[in-house]
Write an enzyme that holds these catalytic residues in place. Structure first.
Site, PDB file in Angstrom:
ATOM      1  N   SER A  50     -50.538  11.632  -7.233  1.00 19.41           N
ATOM      2  CA  SER A  50     -49.091  11.497  -7.028  1.00 19.41           C
ATOM      3  C   SER A  50     -48.766  11.779  -5.558  1.00 19.41           C
ATOM      4  O   SER A  50     -49.616  12.291  -4.817  1.00 19.41           O
ATOM      5  CB  SER A  50     -48.344  12.504  -7.909  1.00 19.41           C
ATOM      6  OG  SER A  50     -48.592  13.824  -7.424  1.00 19.41           O
ATOM      7  N   ASP A  82     -50.073   7.284  -8.320  1.00 23.67           N
ATOM      8  CA  ASP A  82     -49.160   7.492  -9.446  1.00 23.67           C
ATOM      9  C   ASP A  82     -47.720   7.580  -8.916  1.00 23.67           C
ATOM     10  O   ASP A  82     -47.437   8.363  -7.995  1.00 23.67           O
ATOM     11  CB  ASP A  82     -49.562   8.816 -10.139  1.00 23.67           C
ATOM     12  CG  ASP A  82     -48.888   9.016 -11.476  1.00 23.67           C
ATOM     13  OD1 ASP A  82     -48.506   8.021 -12.110  1.00 23.67           O
ATOM     14  OD2 ASP A  82     -48.775  10.195 -11.899  1.00 23.67           O
ATOM     15  N   HIS A  83     -46.829   6.784  -9.469  1.00 26.22           N
ATOM     16  CA  HIS A  83     -45.401   6.816  -9.107  1.00 26.22           C
ATOM     17  C   HIS A  83     -45.116   6.644  -7.619  1.00 26.22           C
ATOM     18  O   HIS A  83     -44.362   7.433  -7.036  1.00 26.22           O
ATOM     19  CB  HIS A  83     -44.744   8.120  -9.597  1.00 26.22           C
ATOM     20  CG  HIS A  83     -44.688   8.230 -11.080  1.00 26.22           C
ATOM     21  ND1 HIS A  83     -43.826   7.481 -11.855  1.00 26.22           N
ATOM     22  CD2 HIS A  83     -45.417   8.977 -11.950  1.00 26.22           C
ATOM     23  CE1 HIS A  83     -44.020   7.766 -13.124  1.00 26.22           C
ATOM     24  NE2 HIS A  83     -44.986   8.666 -13.213  1.00 26.22           N
ATOM     25  N   ASP A 104     -43.066   2.394  -8.544  1.00 28.57           N
ATOM     26  CA  ASP A 104     -42.111   2.777  -9.579  1.00 28.57           C
ATOM     27  C   ASP A 104     -40.693   2.498  -9.087  1.00 28.57           C
ATOM     28  O   ASP A 104     -40.079   3.320  -8.412  1.00 28.57           O
ATOM     29  CB  ASP A 104     -42.297   4.267  -9.913  1.00 28.57           C
ATOM     30  CG  ASP A 104     -41.354   4.716 -11.014  1.00 28.57           C
ATOM     31  OD1 ASP A 104     -40.492   3.912 -11.434  1.00 28.57           O
ATOM     32  OD2 ASP A 104     -41.462   5.874 -11.449  1.00 28.57           O
ATOM     33  N   GLU A 136     -42.978  -0.668 -13.289  1.00 30.19           N
ATOM     34  CA  GLU A 136     -42.331   0.030 -14.423  1.00 30.19           C
ATOM     35  C   GLU A 136     -40.966  -0.569 -14.710  1.00 30.19           C
ATOM     36  O   GLU A 136     -40.177  -0.831 -13.807  1.00 30.19           O
ATOM     37  CB  GLU A 136     -42.207   1.536 -14.143  1.00 30.19           C
ATOM     38  CG  GLU A 136     -41.553   2.286 -15.321  1.00 30.19           C
ATOM     39  CD  GLU A 136     -41.671   3.813 -15.262  1.00 30.19           C
ATOM     40  OE1 GLU A 136     -42.615   4.317 -14.628  1.00 30.19           O
ATOM     41  OE2 GLU A 136     -40.800   4.480 -15.849  1.00 30.19           O
ATOM     42  N   GLY A 183     -43.838  15.897 -18.491  1.00 29.57           N
ATOM     43  CA  GLY A 183     -43.720  17.352 -18.552  1.00 29.57           C
ATOM     44  C   GLY A 183     -44.070  17.934 -19.911  1.00 29.57           C
ATOM     45  O   GLY A 183     -44.534  17.219 -20.817  1.00 29.57           O
ATOM     46  N   GLY A 216     -46.250   9.877 -19.465  1.00 30.47           N
ATOM     47  CA  GLY A 216     -45.711  10.990 -20.237  1.00 30.47           C
ATOM     48  C   GLY A 216     -46.387  11.150 -21.585  1.00 30.47           C
ATOM     49  O   GLY A 216     -45.727  11.399 -22.598  1.00 30.47           O
ATOM     50  N   ILE A 259     -52.100  11.187 -18.551  1.00 29.35           N
ATOM     51  CA  ILE A 259     -52.103  12.573 -19.036  1.00 29.35           C
ATOM     52  C   ILE A 259     -52.254  13.522 -17.858  1.00 29.35           C
ATOM     53  O   ILE A 259     -53.234  13.461 -17.116  1.00 29.35           O
ATOM     54  CB  ILE A 259     -53.257  12.786 -20.050  1.00 29.35           C
ATOM     55  CG1 ILE A 259     -53.064  11.849 -21.262  1.00 29.35           C
ATOM     56  CG2 ILE A 259     -53.336  14.250 -20.490  1.00 29.35           C
ATOM     57  CD1 ILE A 259     -54.214  11.842 -22.252  1.00 29.35           C
ATOM     58  N   ASP A 260     -51.286  14.380 -17.687  1.00 32.11           N
ATOM     59  CA  ASP A 260     -51.355  15.398 -16.644  1.00 32.11           C
ATOM     60  C   ASP A 260     -51.015  16.778 -17.213  1.00 32.11           C
ATOM     61  O   ASP A 260     -51.771  17.737 -17.063  1.00 32.11           O
ATOM     62  CB  ASP A 260     -50.394  15.043 -15.499  1.00 32.11           C
ATOM     63  CG  ASP A 260     -50.520  16.007 -14.325  1.00 32.11           C
ATOM     64  OD1 ASP A 260     -51.525  16.734 -14.259  1.00 32.11           O
ATOM     65  OD2 ASP A 260     -49.616  16.042 -13.474  1.00 32.11           O
TER      66      ASP A 260
HETATM   67  P1  13P Z   1     -47.479  14.082 -18.869  1.00 31.70           P
HETATM   68  O1  13P Z   1     -46.502  14.952 -18.131  1.00 31.70           O
HETATM   69  O2  13P Z   1     -47.033  13.851 -20.273  1.00 31.70           O
HETATM   70  O3  13P Z   1     -48.869  14.573 -18.785  1.00 31.70           O
HETATM   71  O4  13P Z   1     -47.434  12.635 -18.152  1.00 31.70           O
HETATM   72  C1  13P Z   1     -48.167  12.408 -16.979  1.00 31.70           C
HETATM   73  C2  13P Z   1     -47.798  11.124 -16.310  1.00 31.70           C
HETATM   74  O5  13P Z   1     -47.154  10.261 -16.860  1.00 31.70           O
HETATM   75  C3  13P Z   1     -48.273  10.930 -14.943  1.00 31.70           C
HETATM   76  O6  13P Z   1     -47.774   9.748 -14.385  1.00 31.70           O
HETATM   77  O1  G3H Z   2     -45.724  12.066 -13.637  1.00 26.01           O
HETATM   78  C1  G3H Z   2     -46.035  12.900 -12.804  1.00 26.01           C
HETATM   79  C2  G3H Z   2     -47.352  13.595 -12.811  1.00 26.01           C
HETATM   80  O2  G3H Z   2     -47.432  14.554 -13.823  1.00 26.01           O
HETATM   81  C3  G3H Z   2     -47.621  14.163 -11.465  1.00 26.01           C
HETATM   82  O3  G3H Z   2     -46.826  15.272 -11.218  1.00 26.01           O
HETATM   83  O4  G3H Z   2     -45.627  14.694  -9.141  1.00 26.01           O
HETATM   84  O5  G3H Z   2     -45.890  17.084  -9.852  1.00 26.01           O
HETATM   85  O6  G3H Z   2     -47.854  15.791  -8.996  1.00 26.01           O
HETATM   86  P1  G3H Z   2     -46.524  15.732  -9.706  1.00 26.01           P
HETATM   87 ZN    ZN Z   3     -45.826   9.203 -15.026  1.00 29.24          ZN
END
Ligand code: 13P
Ligand code: G3H
Ligand code: ZN
Length: 313
Positions: A50, A82-83, A104, A136, A183, A216, A259-260
């Site tokens: 990210s 990511d994003h 995104d 997205e 989250g 998510g 999954i994060d």
């Molecule tokens: P979670 O917060 O559900 O793990 O989602 C992570 C995510 O979508 C990262 O882009």
């Molecule tokens: O969707 C977001 C991911 O969980 C990454 O989180 O932006 O805090 O690194 P972050």
């Molecule tokens: Zn995400």
């Protein structure tokens, strides 16, 4: 084997009805925990970074860590942004060795989202080698790095828009909103988790053979919430996405599952437990070693029990 983009990974995942796990990386222990698990399962994997991770660890460190994991495991690994929230950020990552990016534009109007996503696709696709792009449509609730969407603003993807979006942008995969959110607090206590599989079904009818992405998708694993709370943490009741729903999505058009939070939770639980059990320890290798093992365990579980990508490397 060099880093790969997501194209072939998704083609096979779509055909064979499984999904690739996309796990967020922020440091060495996380990269090692995830890739050791993928190696043990002989699974392809997406490591995603990210903007916040890039700020925390710096671009070069993360790229080198992922390259080291590649050398160590010889697995198909895709390094993905990511994003991404701007053309400049995506371009920086493409120029800096990423094999895939997400742009995104979900907080923008449809037309603005199309224009920005197309600009990124044009750049990424003319890059040699080809860099894949995820777009997205629809808004997830919860907190993202660059995108902060309140529950009230969360908006399911409109299946009527997806064909036009994909055609006009040239995007390689599409993240959709069907009820997941970012989250650890996805559903309120007592609330019954629900995903709009009807929307997923309709989207996949409009986009045959096209890979769909679920953000998510952490399940907020209760065993780790319990360990956190038994060891001095204070996590309120949290409900995530039930794993059987993810399993179902993986057999449908969903080819990438993000999954994060589950990894963060496992890491925090193991460090809290370690500190509680060994108040005399002060060597970071001791508690970070435990944290790495916890990440490995969660990722192996996800690959084997949820995503279905074991043996697909
Ligand atoms: P979670 O917060 O559900 O793990 O989602 C992570 C995510 O979508 C990262 O882009
Ligand atoms: O969707 C977001 C991911 O969980 C990454 O989180 O932006 O805090 O690194 P972050
Ligand atoms: Zn995400």
């Amino acid at each position: 084997m060099p880093l790969v983009n997501s194209k072939e990974m998704f083609e096979r995942a779509y055909k064979e009805g499984y999904a690739i796990g996309a796990f967020n990386v922020n440091d060495m222990e996380i990269v090692q925990g995830i890739t050791e698990a993928a190696k043990a399962e002989n699974s392809p994997v997406i490591l995603q970074v990210s903007a916040g991770a890039r700020k925390y660890a710096k671009h070069a460190y993360l790229v080198k860590l992922v390259e080291a994991a590649l050398e160590d495991t010889d697995l198909p690994i895709c390094l993905h942004l990511d994003h991404g929230d701007s053309f400049e950020l995506c371009k920086d990552c493409i120029d800096g060795g990423f094999t895939s990016v997400m742009i995104d534009g979900s907080k923008l109007s449809f037309e603005e989202n199309v224009a920005l996503t197309k600009k990124v696709c044009d750049y990424a696709h003319s890059h040699v080698p080809y860099v894949t792009v995820e777009g997205e449509l629809g808004k997830l609730a919860g907190i993202e790095d660059a995108v902060n969407v309140s529950d009230e603003d969360a908006q399911f993807t409109d299946p009527n828009e997806v064909e036009e979006f994909v055609k006009r942008t040239g995007v390689d995969s599409l993240a959709i909103a069907i009820g997941t959110s970012h989250g650890a607090y996805k559903f309120k206590p007592g609330q019954k988790p629900r995903l709009r599989f009807d929307i997923l079904e309709e989207v996949s009818k409009r986009l045959p053979n096209f890979p769909i992405v679920l953000h998510g998708a952490s399940s907020v694993m209760q065993e780790y919430v319990k360990i956190v709370n038994e060891n001095g943490g204070r996590m309120p009741d949290a409900i995530g996405i039930p794993e059987e729903m993810l399993r179902q999505a993986a057999t449908m058009a969903v080819c990438k599952i993000n999954i994060d939070s589950d990894l963060r939770l496992a890491m925090t639980a193991s460090i809290r437990k370690h500190m509680n059990e060994h108040p005399d320890h002060f060597d970071p290798r001791q508690y970070l070693g435990d944290a790495r093992a916890a990440i490995r365990e969660v990722v192996q579980h996800k690959i084997h029990e949820v995503l279905g990508s074991s043996g697909k490397a």
